[in-house]
Design an enzyme around this catalytic site. Structure first.
Site, PDB file in Angstrom:
ATOM      1  N   SER A  64       0.835  -1.202   0.000  1.00  0.00           N
ATOM      2  CA  SER A  64       0.000   0.000   0.000  1.00  0.00           C
ATOM      3  C   SER A  64       0.869   1.251   0.000  1.00  0.00           C
ATOM      4  O   SER A  64       0.502   2.263  -0.601  1.00  0.00           O
ATOM      5  CB  SER A  64      -0.962   0.000   1.180  1.00  0.00           C
ATOM      6  OG  SER A  64      -0.290  -0.182   2.402  1.00  0.00           O
ATOM      7  N   GLU A  65       2.023   1.218   0.684  1.00  0.00           N
ATOM      8  CA  GLU A  65       3.011   2.288   0.571  1.00  0.00           C
ATOM      9  C   GLU A  65       4.419   1.729   0.636  1.00  0.00           C
ATOM     10  O   GLU A  65       4.679   0.725   1.310  1.00  0.00           O
ATOM     11  CB  GLU A  65       2.862   3.345   1.679  1.00  0.00           C
ATOM     12  CG  GLU A  65       1.930   4.487   1.347  1.00  0.00           C
ATOM     13  CD  GLU A  65       0.505   4.226   1.773  1.00  0.00           C
ATOM     14  OE1 GLU A  65      -0.371   5.026   1.424  1.00  0.00           O
ATOM     15  OE2 GLU A  65       0.274   3.212   2.461  1.00  0.00           O
ATOM     16  N   THR A  66       5.310   2.407  -0.076  1.00  0.00           N
ATOM     17  CA  THR A  66       6.748   2.181   0.049  1.00  0.00           C
ATOM     18  C   THR A  66       7.382   3.493   0.484  1.00  0.00           C
ATOM     19  O   THR A  66       7.091   4.551  -0.084  1.00  0.00           O
ATOM     20  CB  THR A  66       7.364   1.706  -1.282  1.00  0.00           C
ATOM     21  OG1 THR A  66       6.786   0.430  -1.627  1.00  0.00           O
ATOM     22  CG2 THR A  66       8.872   1.548  -1.174  1.00  0.00           C
TER      23      THR A  66
END
Length: 265
Positions: free
Chosen positions: A43-45
């Site tokens: 969902s996020e890096t």
């Protein structure tokens, strides 16, 4: 470059919210960072780069760069401590493009505490299409500065059984839609939530730190306490402890590394 995958807001692998953490030595092209995030498919890096005694921090979903992300900040702080980049007794100061300086500190019992801006929701009329998209009755709708929609439903069961129309949610004017309710009687936490963000490429986020910037002030006002425990009732699940301090909120949780390697591209 060293790349870690860290499960955030949990003390057990394969639960909580996974985030990629790319430890950069120098500035990187944003278009390249976006491609890396698309490759990682979390969902996020988070992309972390030293800047003097501080660190630059940026977050990307598989589709867009975002202004604030809690679980990937927790993962980034965990990675810097675990790799020995920062001594465990020293706070980490992250410079961000849109959310100011965010500080992460390791507590004595191993939790990580993050100092974030509070984002109290203001009541609004339900946007057109919300009722159809959620498919369940709700009693209150608010909007935050992020901008997120916070929707209160009847009880924790309604939160857990929710099967929203994801394409319809994507058409709403909101970064994410937070659905919440008080915890069931006897639960070890104070409130439950789920978070949907198809507009930013995340149909359902497993555990969302930034959503608790809104959940903390909302439930603190409802329950009359500044310290609360929230449970995000996604399939993976995870807990976020919140401490409201005026216009700031401390988000506390644990994290565990599940992958540590080299990114070659």
């Amino acid at each position: 470059m060293r790349m870690l995958v860290v499960d955030a807001f949990t003390d057990r692998p394969f639960t909580g919210n996974p985030a990629g953490v790319c430890l950069l030595d120098e500035a990187a092209d944003p278009a390249w960072m976006q491609r890396v995030a698309a490759e990682m498919r979390h969902s996020e890096t988070a992309f972390v780069r030293p800047v003097g005694e501080e660190f630059e921090l940026r977050w990307f979903t598989p589709q867009v760069e975002v202004a604030l992300c809690g679980h990937a900040t927790l993962a980034g702080g965990h990675a810097l401590y675990e790799t020995g980049t920062v001594p465990e007794d020293r706070p980490i100061r992250f410079r961000t493009l849109h959310s100011g300086v965010l500080t992460v500190t390791r507590t004595g019992d191993g939790e990580l505490g993050m100092d974030f801006p509070a984002a109290p929701p203001e009541p609004v009329d339900p946007p057109e299409g919300l009722a159809e998209a959620l498919g369940t009755p709700f009693s209150w709708v608010g909007r935050t500065c992020q901008p997120d929609l916070l929707v209160r439903v009847a009880d924790e069961t309604a939160v857990r059984k929710l099967t929203p129309d994801i394409p319809a949610l994507a058409r709403l004017d909101a970064r994410v839609v937070i659905v919440t309710a008080p915890a069931d009687p006897g639960a070890p936490y104070d409130f439950a939530s789920r978070v949907f963000g198809p507009a930013v490429g995340v149909d359902e986020d497993p555990v969302t730190g930034s959503a608790h910037c809104a959940l903390a002030p909302y439930w603190s006002a409802e329950l009359g306490r500044d310290t609360l425990l929230g449970h995000q009732a996604s399939r993976r699940g995870g807990d976020v402890r919140t401490v409201l301090r005026g216009d700031r909120v401390t988000l506390l949780g644990r994290a565990v590394t599940v992958l540590d390697g080299a990114f070659r591209a």
